[in-house]
Design a protein around this motif. Structure first.
Motif, PDB file in Angstrom:
ATOM      1  N   CYS A 107      39.620  13.210  41.958  1.00 14.37           N
ATOM      2  CA  CYS A 107      40.966  13.408  42.466  1.00 14.37           C
ATOM      3  C   CYS A 107      41.317  12.205  43.345  1.00 14.37           C
ATOM      4  O   CYS A 107      40.507  11.791  44.172  1.00 14.37           O
ATOM      5  N   CYS A 155      39.847  11.366  46.960  1.00 17.02           N
ATOM      6  CA  CYS A 155      38.464  11.851  47.118  1.00 17.02           C
ATOM      7  C   CYS A 155      37.612  10.788  47.809  1.00 17.02           C
ATOM      8  O   CYS A 155      37.686   9.604  47.482  1.00 17.02           O
ATOM      9  N   GLY A 205      32.281  20.862  44.705  1.00 13.09           N
ATOM     10  CA  GLY A 205      33.593  20.428  44.256  1.00 13.09           C
ATOM     11  C   GLY A 205      33.825  20.750  42.787  1.00 13.09           C
ATOM     12  O   GLY A 205      34.789  21.413  42.420  1.00 13.09           O
ATOM     13  N   CYS A 230      36.303  16.180  50.341  1.00 11.85           N
ATOM     14  CA  CYS A 230      36.856  16.732  49.107  1.00 11.85           C
ATOM     15  C   CYS A 230      38.300  17.110  49.419  1.00 11.85           C
ATOM     16  O   CYS A 230      38.545  18.142  50.046  1.00 11.85           O
ATOM     17  N   THR A 252      40.588  18.098  47.562  1.00 11.83           N
ATOM     18  CA  THR A 252      41.162  19.198  46.790  1.00 11.83           C
ATOM     19  C   THR A 252      40.795  20.569  47.341  1.00 11.83           C
ATOM     20  O   THR A 252      41.641  21.428  47.532  1.00 11.83           O
ATOM     21  N   ILE A 265      39.541  16.340  37.392  1.00 10.40           N
ATOM     22  CA  ILE A 265      39.444  17.574  38.150  1.00 10.40           C
ATOM     23  C   ILE A 265      40.820  17.977  38.653  1.00 10.40           C
ATOM     24  O   ILE A 265      41.189  19.147  38.659  1.00 10.40           O
TER      25      ILE A 265
HETATM   26  S1  SF4 Z   1      37.248  18.230  43.591  1.00 14.80           S
HETATM   27 FE1  SF4 Z   1      36.825  17.360  45.604  1.00 14.80          FE
HETATM   28  S2  SF4 Z   1      34.855  16.311  45.387  1.00 14.80           S
HETATM   29 FE2  SF4 Z   1      35.669  16.658  43.324  1.00 14.80          FE
HETATM   30  S3  SF4 Z   1      36.776  14.792  42.811  1.00 14.80           S
HETATM   31 FE3  SF4 Z   1      38.249  16.228  43.677  1.00 14.80          FE
HETATM   32  S4  SF4 Z   1      38.306  15.733  45.837  1.00 14.80           S
HETATM   33 FE4  SF4 Z   1      36.474  14.798  45.013  1.00 14.80          FE
END
Ligand code: SF4
Ligand SMILES: Cc1ncc(C[n+]2csc(CCOP(=O)(O)OP(=O)(O)O)c2C)c(N)n1
Ligand SMILES: Cc1ncc(C[n+]2csc(CCOP(=O)(O)OP(=O)(O)O)c2C)c(N)n1
Ligand code: SF4
Ligand SMILES: [Mg+2]
Ligand SMILES: [Mg+2]
Lengths: 177, 281, 574, 281, 574
Positions: D27, D30, D135, D210, D212, E49
């Motif tokens: 993301c 991140c 994550g 993270c 997200t 993601i």
């Molecule tokens: S879910 Fe969290 S740890 Fe995984 S890529 Fe996205 S921000 Fe990074």
């Protein structure tokens, strides 16, 4: 850790002495029984028989103490509340001191050591106690142990000391899991 | 023809009543015999009812212990005793649950569960009979083996320094940490009774000699000594102490008071949620 | 002694821990070898780690033997303390000789009832007559005498075994043995002198496995001990070091298999060894090796299952787990040595196959094969010219998982400039990028299946003996038993029989099998497990004759040749 | 048509040359992007030759990092990165081996390997991108998650106290221990370069937000601070410091000088033992 | 819209992360349900993601549907940024309508080339015309309009989905949706009003699995997250708590399965859920549960393998691992739900079977079944009177592993006085003492096999539909596709066809199968994996007709009913 002070032998009450004496014998009965079983398991029948005999001897002794107590009720204490001079009750045979190939001679040496320490335990109380009644009871118990010591020595003489390589086992141990 | 003991009945059993009668496979002289003796004495002293006690283990000489006890037992697979014990205690908080095993079982293959059991702090007591070796598979080095100990699998020694189970336990959050020596039955008995009585995850490392593969360990009885100071309630201090001691300090080293996992849950509540309703659209 | 081709002589030595029956058995075997005999020994133990009763089950023969006989010619008990459980594996009959010490307890009822000839031997007394003498040496001398082994050979065996303890110790042992020998008398034992001293090997299957691995080029092993596989690892530890390799002890089997994968990714042929419970823990790692295409050998020395099972006893019951255990469609290779000595060859072959196909190879040995010690002819070294298809020159548009005709994609080893790629357990494109695209998935699945299915396994896939319209199919340690059973049957039976011993269990060899089964109208499948795992596998994957029978039973007891001969005879007559 | 770089060639690559060109799945925002940047800078600063570097990982967002680097990589299975790295380094001591992954991969499922990798002290550098969460599986608590952090899997929080990776590493024998913050690219680069250069097992915990599932971690940049004192060479002291700090101390905390595993072995020696001879009887 | 029984209407909504296509799809499904329709939705995602392209694949129908159609009636792209990979799963043709925003990039080539009717919809512009309006709501209104869904139903669905955000938010969304709706026009979508509002369920397979577990009495779950099984655990977490149970997060799968075993040993029905890689790690624990005889349910939601594989895509390729993966002879039970809604029933049954047989039961679900959301009729609660055979009164000579007629030994729960025993993964005697004796081993092996083989599974072992001399055999998520395929085929084909959907994969039901195959002379086995795992299993264990064909291909794409109908039609005509 246990209270192992030198003066520990001074202030036993009669009931305490009886409880300690009984526990010494009961522990010994159990330990010898366990060891007899272990030796039996290993096919060391000679030593097993010896330990069995010791166990019976101690059982008789325990019975005697119960008789001596008469009406006095002997309630066991939590194990750590006893006042032994060492880590363990004096007549508690050291389970670690055994080996599946041990000889009767070694078994008797172990037993002798324990009788001696039991004897010393009672002798110390007999010597140090400020209570005459306790003192004489301790003397009596000490004498019983002296008798055992004498027997052990007698039996020991009958068995030759082990060879140097008494614990040599030509075969490797088994892996069972 | 049926016997059914009342659970509420006062329990006045002797230590020997807690033995199952099954003959141990152990070598005569093995420290585990002492541990068995201490454990039965501790249980007797606590007057635990046999059917309300469960002892769970993995695989190894030491892990054979449940079968020798008169209580509920589970001899699981190698290294997984702690998860077994955790599931059992969480599901059945009414039981006293003890987990037992060896240094290979608990620190090598089972090391991760030790970390997380300490962290989780379920109310169980974990007893490790540490002989610094894999006894049952005939003498390979374990995580607590000295780096220069020669063996077939690691000729000349592993060269790997032993790790400190007590420090790991402290760093991970164990709520009670102690070390005892198997040959000291009285001390071990008392410590075990205290550990079982202490809420949360209690960890007891018992130095338990393997007379067959480590005959040198017969010397341990001359090496152990009580700790220079009494236990602390500060894990950082305890950890530092243990990291710098000689490995032969015996006694209770740390007592904590962390929250216990799973105690907050109210159990056997009536099922309240209408599960079907939530899917209606 | 049985009236079989080759003279065979079976001796069981029993005694409690410390009596030294295993050492005596070992020496008996070595002495027999010196006289030019062949032989085999296994150790049977009670539940105790130390001090329990144990037995050396020794078989001597004028021809190579790789299994136990049904019965024992001689059973010698130094004592009979807790012999009952062990005796269930030691059949005696009226032709057997049972040797007992009058100073010990009487022989157990089961033996006494067999009608065997009882002989008294004052082992204890005789041993004590030599200062420092031991009962097991008296026993050795006695049974060696019965077996027709020379005094010189006994002396030589003792020397070899305990020579490091010094002259004195050897002399004492020899003296005790000679006392036993002198009480003995030659029985109808096998002819000695059939071979020359010094041209026999004495080797266990686990050591043979280690030897095969080293010969195959293994230079990294990861170890987590487990019965009955530990000896492979312990044998390898110092020898790998000498060979410039390493053995690393892992914290568990998850670590050991992943260490081996890591080392092999680095280009070093790698192995780990385990047994059932450890295999279960290695399943995820095996799948990774399949997907990331990493050569790897996992030796699984089977013991009775399920779960912890019976660690000291054999069973051929990890077949399914080895063949089918991996999740997803995960083509790999499974091979099985069919005798103690075949471990050398089959393990070396396994290394070759792993390296050549970039896939994990499971070697299915078992407790019998692994822990039995045989006296056999030396196993000659062979060369497979094992070579991994390594990408040494990296072309411009290099793809690690390139789709190739033979399914084998050249693999760059770390250190090769330009070959940088990420090995992956995620599905990926030919260019080693993670991919969830259907065409990449099926292309890689096809390729991974093809490289294994199309590989040239030559004639090694099975050992085929005999010819006829009846066929027996077996594998692993059971094969030696079947082979001997056939030798015992009359020509009119065996003349119609073909024996197929599978060495390659996976992948399936449908064409080879069709050729092998050509003209066969009845098939008997023999294996040691509860559910007939091989039989079911054969049904699933091969076209079998309409008439297929199966003999399967679980461990812990191994099959015996007489037992199998009877089964085969009955089946042939059906 | 073939390019073949000489292994001995001087390596003067820029940080960006160490990127593979594969687009990260991460993301935007991140912390792992920062880690990637720092790592390539550190490698460039050390002038490591791409083909002599291997980066090994497990499964998780963070564990995707090998694919984004221009070097040899292995994206293994969940939790087993350290054994992979160990096998590789022991078999190929000529390579520089870095192991990378997340807190779930390294401290939960992989916790045991961390213990034993520290103990074994193979010369690898282990980089954990700690975001106190799983994550990749959409936000479940990890071993470093605060006990009251609410999530679907643990409504109202786990009630389990987070464990201290650095203390565990110290107690287990790691030879170099540091903590950095992903957003501090300069500091992380320097620390990574130092860790890679330090012999033995180096452990670097990188606080890597993270965005997200833990948007609250955007606050970390205001919380981190350099340690009050410089690093120590006494593991007990270091452990005590870390056990009592606020978790936001960044910098090198410990440097040791233990023996390195596998360095004593002489490699590629001529095969000296006559294997056949030992079986002759 | 296909011309199939029941009117079905398939819509794909595409957009980059943040566009909200999944939410729109969800609301579309809910709105359709409100109008009395049935439906199904799955989510397709790119590798990112967050922020990657994703698609909601929605199918609405006047009759229950449990699979996707082959083609889409409507494909609406809020944008087409990284749509290529997703589009491979979204077939369009000249009858399809493709909706695109003129403000965005042009439709991808593959779509343009299909001949589909292109319609412009100024989604961005329209959304911006409502303050706070979002494109996905415009899209929702538009496709709902095409599908003939009422404005009231749309409003209701929005209310339900985002009501907790307040009136204002709802109003804005409704306004945006109505703008889209107004641009739309009714297409040949399914008849609405076929049912009543409020009597439909909207449920995913993973939630259905959780529901089945709770209904079955599960009160302990151990959790380690893994795609695509996590939702089972997350759904259970708060609900177990309400039910007086617990969910404990474990450090790994080795811990989770052992925790579940520990809890179940304590008498509490227990479950854990995972996917391929986790199943591989649970293999050793499963073996322990077999040997120690502990009830246990392990749900394995399959994804494409091997190894990490393709975590977000389905495949029926863990069949072998689930059936054969355990080392040793380890009888256990494997069941498979054959539709999203069947997860409720099959999981509840699994709990019943585990408790009744004291054995581990694996439930083989898959990513499609698990993550698809269906609108379906409520699944009525049933009762199996699940009861573990518990030893409450302990007789004098009690034996935990007693040999009983049905193979099920009464199990004392901790707390029962006199019942003390040690559960063991070591082989043991009836009295639960470790034993390596042949008779104990075979008695326990027999018993453990018998209790499972002889259990009464009633008619649940398979769903059998139709009759004829041709039979199709399938399982799991493929079953719904086959079922629909058959509906599409003419009566002259289906009149000769019998469909057998296995719910009980292990143990085998040879008699039941013989009855089911009575009169069948040709069989077609359909499954989604690379090697035809079910087909090989059937060959191994069942007597099949001489003529057996197999259709198998791996993931990641699921089968579609038209594709299968064509295969079946061709096969029937062969
Ligand atoms: S879910 Fe969290 S740890 Fe995984 S890529 Fe996205 S921000 Fe990074
Ligand atoms: C998965 C698995 N791996 C390996 C083994 C073999 N094994 C049995 S006991 C043991 C080690 C036991 O050591 P420890 O826990 O220290 O117990 P001890 O025998 O020393 O008391 C091993 C490796 C096993 N049973 N299962
Ligand atoms: C054996 C196994 N169990 C579970 C999973 C599912 N899984 C994938 S990543 C992950 C957690 C990752 O967390 P972390 O290591 O912290 O990485 P992050 O995504 O936070 O960077 C899990 C549980 C898996 N792939 N394999
Ligand atoms: S091998 Fe060692 S640990 Fe095992 S029983 Fe014997 S003395 Fe004890
Ligand atoms: Mg140990
Ligand atoms: Mg994380």
């Amino acid at each position: 850790m246990s209270n192992t002070g030198k003066n520990a032998s001074q202030n036993f009450t009669q009931t305490e002495l009886l409880v300690h004496a009984l526990v010494i014998e009961l522990e010994a009965v159990q330990s010898y029984k366990d060891l007899a079983e272990q030796m039996e398991q290993c096919g060391n029948t000679e030593v097993a028989a010896l330990f069995d005999k010791m166990s019976k001897l101690e059982a008789e002794h325990a019975e005697k103490i119960r008789e001596a107590a008469g009406d006095v009720e002997l309630t066991e204490l939590p194990p750590w509340e006893y006042r032994w001079p060492g880590l363990e009750p004096p007549e508690n045979i050291d389970l670690a001191g055994v080996h599946y190939l041990m000889t009767p001679h070694q078994a008797l040496e172990l037993a002798l050591e324990n009788e001696l320490s039991a004897m010393a335990f009672f002798d110390a109380i007999a010597h140090d106690s400020t209570d005459d009644q306790v003192g004489s009871l301790a003397q009596e118990f000490g004498d019983d142990e002296r008798q055992h010591v004498a027997w052990m020595k007698e039996w020991l003489a009958k068995y030759p000391p082990p060879d140097d390589d008494w614990d040599y086992d030509p075969d490797p141990p088994a892996a069972i899991d | 023809m049926v016997r059914r003991m009342s659970v509420a009945a006062p329990c006045k059993l002797k230590a020997s009543d807690y033995k199952s009668g099954t003959k141990p496979v152990w070598c005569p002289g093995c420290g585990d015999f002492h541990v068995l003796a201490s454990l039965t004495k501790a249980i007797a002293a606590l007057a635990l009812v046999p059917e309300n006690l469960a002892v769970v283990s993995g695989i190894g000489c030491s892990s054979r212990i449940p079968a020798y006890l008169n209580c509920y037992g589970f001899h699981g697979v190698h290294g997984r005793a702690l998860p077994l014990a955790t599931g059992l205690k969480v599901a059945r908080p009414d039981l006293t649950v003890i987990c037992a095993g060896g240094d290979g079982d608990g620190f090598s293959i089972g090391g991760n569960h030790l970390l997380h059991a300490c962290r989780r702090n379920v109310d169980i007591t974990y007893v490790v009979m540490d002989n610094e070796i894999y006894g049952m598979t005939k003498g390979q080095p374990s995580p607590t083996t000295a780096p220069d100990w020669d063996s077939e699998l690691a000729p000349g020694g592993t060269g790997v320094s032993p790790f400190h189970p007590l420090v790991i336990a402290l760093a991970s959050g164990a709520n009670f940490v102690a070390r005892t020596f198997a040959g000291d039955v009285k001390g071990t008995t008392r410590t075990l009774a205290e550990a079982i009585g202490h809420p949360g995850f209690s960890f007891v490392q018992i130095l338990s000699p393997c007379v067959t593969f480590r005959p040198d360990q017969r010397e341990w009885k001359n090496k152990v000594h009580p700790p220079p100071v009494t236990f602390t309630t500060d894990p950082a201090q305890a950890a530092r102490r243990v990291m710098t001691d000689d490995g032969f300090n015996i006694g209770v080293l740390y007592k904590g008071s962390r929250d216990i996992y799973g105690q907050a849950v109210e159990r056997n509540a009536e099922f309240e949620r209408d599960l079907d309703a939530e899917f209606l659209v | 002694m049985t009236g079989q081709p080759g003279m065979s002589f079976s001796v069981a030595l029993l005694g409690k821990g410390g009596a030294g029956v295993i050492t005596a058995g070992d020496m008996l075997l070595a002495a027999a070898a010196r006289c030019g005999l062949y032989g085999l020994m296994i150790r049977a133990v009670g539940p105790q780690i130390r001090g329990g009763e144990s037995a050396a089950l020794v078989r001597l023969s004028s021809v190579p033997v790789e299994c136990l006989d049904d019965r024992f010619d001689v059973v010698l008990g130094i004592d009979w303390k807790q012999a009952e459980q062990l005796l269930s594996e030691i059949a005696v009959d009226a032709d057997s000789i049972v040797v007992t010490d009058p100073a010990e307890d009487a022989v157990p009822h089961s033996i006494a009832a067999s009608g065997a000839v009882l002989r008294q031997l004052e082992m204890k007394e005789l041993a004590e007559s030599v200062s420092g003498g031991r009962v097991n040496m008296v026993a050795l001398g006695y049974v060696a005498g019965l077996a027709g082994i020379s005094q010189e050979a006994i002396r030589h065996a003792i020397e070899k075994n305990i020579g490091r303890k010094g002259r004195q110790a050897v002399d004492v042992s020899v003296a005790a043995a000679m006392l036993g020998f002198s009480r003995s008398q030659r029985s109808a034992a096998p002819q000695t002198g059939g071979g020359q001293a010094g041209n026999r090997w004495m080797i266990s299957g686990n050591h043979a496995t280690g030897l095969g691995a080293l010969r195959g080029g293994v230079r990294f092993a990861a170890a987590y001990p487990i019965t009955p596989a530990t000896e492979i690892l312990e044998w390898l530890a110092p020898r790998l070091k000498d060979a410039g390799g390493t053995l690393t002890q892992a914290e568990d089997e998850l670590a050991s298999i992943n260490m081996a994968i890591g080392a092999s990714y680095g280009g070093v042929p790698s192995l780990t060894a385990t047994s059932g419970p450890g295999l279960s823990l290695m399943i995820e790692g095996l799948g990774l090796a399949v997907c990331a295409e990493i050569p790897l050998v996992v030796v699984n020395v089977m013991r009775a299952g399920p779960s912890t099972g019976i660690p000291t006893k054999p069973e051929q019951s990890d077949f399914n787990a080895a063949i089918y255990g991996l999740h997803g469609d995960a083509p790999h290779i499974v091979v099985a040595p069919n005798s103690v000595t075949d471990c050398v060859y089959t393990t070396q072959w396994a290394v070759h196959l792993a390296e050549a196909t970039q896939a994990p190879v499971i070697v299915l040995s078992d407790q019998f094969i692994g822990q039995a010690i045989v006296v056999a002819d030396p196993v000659p070294a062979i060369s497979f010219f094992t070579k991994r298809k390594v990408a040494e020159e990296i072309p411009e548009a290099f793809e690690r998982y390139a789709i190739t005709a033979d399914g084998i994609s050249p693999m760059p080893l770390p250190g090769t400039a330009g070959g940088q790629y990420t090995a992956d357990g995620l599905e990926h494109s030919a260019a080693a990028k993670p991919s969830g695209i259907a065409s990449d998935h099926s292309a890689q699945l096809d390729k991974r299946a093809r490289k294994i299915a199309d590989f040239d396994y030559g004639q090694h896939w099975a050992d085929i003996e005999g010819a006829g319209e009846l066929a027996i199919l077996t594998w692993g340690s059971t094969a030696s038993v079947v082979r001997e059973a056939l030798q015992r049957l009359p020509d009119k039976v065996t003349g119609r029989l073909k024996l197929i011993t599978l060495r390659l269990l996976l992948p399936v060899r449908q064409e080879d099998m069709a050729a092998a089964l050509d003209g066969v109208n009845r098939l008997l499948v023999i294996e040691q497990n509860h559910t007939g795992q091989l039989y079911r596998f054969l049904r699933a994957w091969y076209d079998l004759p309409a008439d297929v029978d199966t003999v399967h039973r679980p461990g812990p007891g191994v099959f015996r040749p007489g037992e199998i001969a009877t089964r085969i005879d009955a089946w042939c007559g059906e």
